[in-house]
Design a protein around this motif. Structure first.
Motif, PDB file in Angstrom:
ATOM      1  N   ALA A  90     -21.872  -1.331  32.256  1.00  0.00           N
ATOM      2  CA  ALA A  90     -20.692  -1.250  31.382  1.00  0.00           C
ATOM      3  C   ALA A  90     -19.562  -0.495  32.076  1.00  0.00           C
ATOM      4  O   ALA A  90     -18.397  -0.921  32.042  1.00  0.00           O
ATOM      5  N   VAL A  91     -19.923   0.642  32.713  1.00  0.00           N
ATOM      6  CA  VAL A  91     -18.916   1.422  33.444  1.00  0.00           C
ATOM      7  C   VAL A  91     -18.265   0.567  34.518  1.00  0.00           C
ATOM      8  O   VAL A  91     -17.035   0.581  34.692  1.00  0.00           O
ATOM      9  N   TRP A  92     -19.086  -0.211  35.235  1.00  0.00           N
ATOM     10  CA  TRP A  92     -18.557  -1.070  36.310  1.00  0.00           C
ATOM     11  C   TRP A  92     -17.556  -2.073  35.768  1.00  0.00           C
ATOM     12  O   TRP A  92     -16.476  -2.257  36.336  1.00  0.00           O
ATOM     13  N   TRP A  93     -17.884  -2.719  34.650  1.00  0.00           N
ATOM     14  CA  TRP A  93     -16.982  -3.734  34.070  1.00  0.00           C
ATOM     15  C   TRP A  93     -15.703  -3.092  33.519  1.00  0.00           C
ATOM     16  O   TRP A  93     -14.609  -3.637  33.690  1.00  0.00           O
ATOM     17  N   PHE A  94     -15.825  -1.956  32.859  1.00  0.00           N
ATOM     18  CA  PHE A  94     -14.629  -1.303  32.296  1.00  0.00           C
ATOM     19  C   PHE A  94     -13.691  -0.837  33.411  1.00  0.00           C
ATOM     20  O   PHE A  94     -12.459  -0.957  33.291  1.00  0.00           O
ATOM     21  N   GLU A  95     -14.261  -0.310  34.499  1.00  0.00           N
ATOM     22  CA  GLU A  95     -13.419   0.114  35.621  1.00  0.00           C
ATOM     23  C   GLU A  95     -12.747  -1.079  36.282  1.00  0.00           C
ATOM     24  O   GLU A  95     -11.589  -0.999  36.699  1.00  0.00           O
ATOM     25  N   LYS A  96     -13.470  -2.204  36.348  1.00  0.00           N
ATOM     26  CA  LYS A  96     -12.877  -3.424  36.897  1.00  0.00           C
ATOM     27  C   LYS A  96     -11.732  -3.917  35.999  1.00  0.00           C
ATOM     28  O   LYS A  96     -10.720  -4.411  36.491  1.00  0.00           O
ATOM     29  N   THR A  97     -11.914  -3.742  34.703  1.00  0.00           N
ATOM     30  CA  THR A  97     -10.849  -4.118  33.755  1.00  0.00           C
ATOM     31  C   THR A  97      -9.573  -3.348  34.063  1.00  0.00           C
ATOM     32  O   THR A  97      -8.481  -3.931  34.138  1.00  0.00           O
ATOM     33  N   LEU A  98      -9.701  -2.046  34.238  1.00  0.00           N
ATOM     34  CA  LEU A  98      -8.526  -1.208  34.506  1.00  0.00           C
ATOM     35  C   LEU A  98      -7.866  -1.572  35.831  1.00  0.00           C
ATOM     36  O   LEU A  98      -6.643  -1.484  35.969  1.00  0.00           O
ATOM     37  N   VAL A  99      -8.660  -2.004  36.801  1.00  0.00           N
ATOM     38  CA  VAL A  99      -8.108  -2.420  38.093  1.00  0.00           C
ATOM     39  C   VAL A  99      -7.312  -3.717  37.945  1.00  0.00           C
ATOM     40  O   VAL A  99      -6.262  -3.906  38.569  1.00  0.00           O
ATOM     41  N   LEU A 100      -7.797  -4.623  37.074  1.00  0.00           N
ATOM     42  CA  LEU A 100      -7.172  -5.940  36.937  1.00  0.00           C
ATOM     43  C   LEU A 100      -5.934  -5.940  36.037  1.00  0.00           C
ATOM     44  O   LEU A 100      -5.179  -6.908  36.040  1.00  0.00           O
ATOM     45  N   ILE A 101      -5.750  -4.872  35.263  1.00  0.00           N
ATOM     46  CA  ILE A 101      -4.566  -4.831  34.374  1.00  0.00           C
ATOM     47  C   ILE A 101      -3.315  -4.946  35.238  1.00  0.00           C
ATOM     48  O   ILE A 101      -3.107  -4.139  36.148  1.00  0.00           O
ATOM     49  N   PRO A 102      -2.476  -5.972  34.980  1.00  0.00           N
ATOM     50  CA  PRO A 102      -1.368  -6.270  35.902  1.00  0.00           C
ATOM     51  C   PRO A 102      -0.277  -5.221  35.974  1.00  0.00           C
ATOM     52  O   PRO A 102       0.380  -5.074  36.999  1.00  0.00           O
TER      53      PRO A 102
END
Length: 557
Positions: free
Chosen positions: A444-456
């Motif tokens: 879950a941590v991995w996916w949430f951190e990836k989300t923050l990276v992808l926010i344009p």
């Protein structure tokens, strides 16, 4: 019976007609062209018929057929072309005959008229080579490929339609209609769209068009990348005509270009910014339908029901046969939470145009809002079948699965959405939520951190739940310092989130920092006084704090 004198007069008259004929015929051709430009199609048909009768020239027969086509006499135009022996030898004759069959909705015959042809998965086809077209003309092969795509789409063979639309735009990048069909009908994934644009062979003076096309496709890149695309487009415009600086200014304020920017703002969650831009655009061009669709979407997100009502009213008045109009009505009723009524209008929109993606999504969402999962899933599945390049149906199906606690199935659909659109941060966020519910906290941590990276763009209030979710996941992993850090970041984005205050209080409570925990429990209860978790945990924190105080006194004694 004619007298001898009458015969002499007739004999003398005939040669004069022969001498005048070419001059008169050319004048009549000019009359036909002028009638067409003035939209006097009946007059154009009348004079074109006389020219063709005089000359029997294929060019004049084609002109007559064009006049008939523009006058909506499709059956007669097709008969004229089909009776001509040149129709199977000349591509333009064949194309116009096929266009007549398109208007008559005789799709199988339309394909038959265009002849046999094959296309590969990349949209490459070796046929209809026409190297003699002028720079300002669209290659006839491109037009024929596009017509093939329309015919296959009408026959519900969307796989073939997609290939022929790709063939059309690859045969001639000036065939914008083919690209529009691919983009608006979500026939390609993000990766396929980018690959297609990069494969197009633009002319030496069409750099601006390449940049424009790259702005039309899905925009999930970082803010600086997308903004650079818009700047490049404006710079290309300047280079393409340095002697006329007004051209650059005109393109910078072009409605299509600004509509692209509005779409980007909507994808980023900048709904207010999007709404303000589309409001300006619609004042400038009230009937720009692409801007209208983005404006409706932004108004929905912002809850502007009055604006939705006015838009819906005007659209139904001006375009009663367009799916967009009834979709707008559905949006209004959805916004005021009359979901039963909204479903009826979304359904009406899909019946008018089964290839209108927003109506299918809205139809499913209206069912989902009332927790009617089976009907919602049916609408989403239909959308997924019709629009293979759109990741939203799979995303919403996953959300419905999550609502019924089918987490493994939800994960499968979220992964499917991610394959279609790898760069959408919302998909990664949902994958993180699924992992959290399955107690896979590191994942879950991995996916949430990836989300923050992808926010344009920079973090906005829209992404506050993701930051809170990440903090929750860190707390579950007993990484309290990281959890507190992200809770505090969430408070910067929004100070009215019960989940943030409750999570922060509980994290401090777990670290035995009871006084700080009590402070945040109180802040959470200020937002929701009857929250059971915070009420109970506040009681425990008070007990723990008082016990610590007693223990401290006893230690001093």
């Amino acid at each position: 019976m004619l007298s001898l004198a009458g015969t002499r007069k007739l004999t003398l008259f005939l040669p004069s007609v022969g001498r005048m004929r070419e001059e008169e015929i050319e004048r009549l051709r000019g009359v036909v062209r002028d009638c067409v430009t003035k939209h006097l199609y009946t007059s154009a048909i009348f004079f074109a018929d006389k020219v063709a009768a005089f000359t029997n020239d294929p060019a004049d027969i084609y002109m007559q057929a064009q006049a008939l086509f523009l006058g909506r006499h499709y059956r007669r135009a097709f008969h004229l072309l089909n009776a001509s022996k040149i129709v199977l030898r000349d591509l333009q004759f064949r194309y116009l005959a096929a266009k007549c069959l398109e208007e008559l909705k005789e799709w199988d015959q339309c394909l038959s008229m265009l002849g046999e042809a094959k296309v590969d998965e990349d949209g490459n086809v070796v046929m209809y080579l026409d190297k003699d077209c002028e720079d300002h003309e669209i290659n006839i092969s491109s037009a024929i490929c596009f017509l093939r795509g329309k015919a296959y789409e009408a026959l519900e063979n969307r796989a073939q339609a997609r290939l022929w639309y790709k063939a059309a735009i690859k045969a001639d990048p000036l065939c914008y209609e083919a690209l529009e069909c691919l983009i608006q009908n979500h026939m390609l994934t993000c990766e396929e769209e980018s690959k297609l644009i990069s494969s197009l062979q633009f002319g030496s003076e069409d750099g601006w068009l390449s940049s424009f096309y790259s702005c039309l496709i899905k925009k999930y890149e970082k803010e600086n990348v997308v903004e650079a695309k818009f700047r490049d487009l404006e710079n290309e415009s300047c280079k393409s005509d340095q002697s006329d600086p007004s051209f650059m200014r005109t393109l910078k304020s072009n409605t299509d270009l600004l509509a692209c920017k509005a779409e980007y703002y909507h994808q980023c969650g900048e709904y207010q910014k999007c709404f303000e831009l589309t409001s300006v655009l619609l004042e400038k061009d009230p009937f720009h339908l692409k801007s209208t669709l983005v404006h409706l979407a932004a108004a929905m997100e912002l809850g502007h029901s009055n604006e939705l009502y006015l838009m819906a009213f005007n659209l139904v008045k001006d375009y009663p046969q367009k799916a967009l109009s009834w979709y707008a009505v559905g949006c209004y009723y959805y916004c005021i939470k009359k979901y039963d009524v909204s479903r009826r209008y979304f359904s009406k929109a899909t019946s008018l145009d089964a290839t209108f993606p927003p109506a299918w999504i809205g139809y499913g969402n209206a069912y989902a809002a009332q927790e009617e999962g089976d009907q919602a899933m049916s609408a989403y599945r239909t959308a997924a079948r019709l629009f293979p390049g759109c990741h939203l149906p799979a995303l919403y199906i996953g959300m419905e699965c999550m609502r019924t606690h089918s987490y493994k199935l939800a994960e499968q659909f979220f992964m499917q959405a991610k394959e279609t659109c790898p760069s959408d941060p919302l998909v990664c966020n949902e994958l993180g939520v699924v992992a959290y519910h399955m107690q896979e906290y590191k994942k879950a941590v991995w996916w949430f951190e990836k989300t923050l990276v992808l926010i344009p763009n920079s973090l906005s209030e829209m992404w506050e739940p993701t930051v809170v979710n990440l903090a929750h996941a860190y707390r579950k992993l007993k990484m309290y310092r990281e959890a507190i850090s992200y809770y505090e970041k969430a408070l910067v984005l929004s100070t009215r989130s019960l989940s943030t205050y409750a999570g922060l209080a509980y994290t401090y409570h777990l670290q035995d920092d009871y006084s700080t925990a009590i402070t945040y429990y109180h802040k959470a209860l200020w937002l929701k006084p009857d929250d059971q978790f915070c009420t109970e945990m506040l009681s425990w924190a008070l007990v723990d704090e008082s016990r610590r105080g007693v223990d401290h006194i006893l230690e001093q004694q």
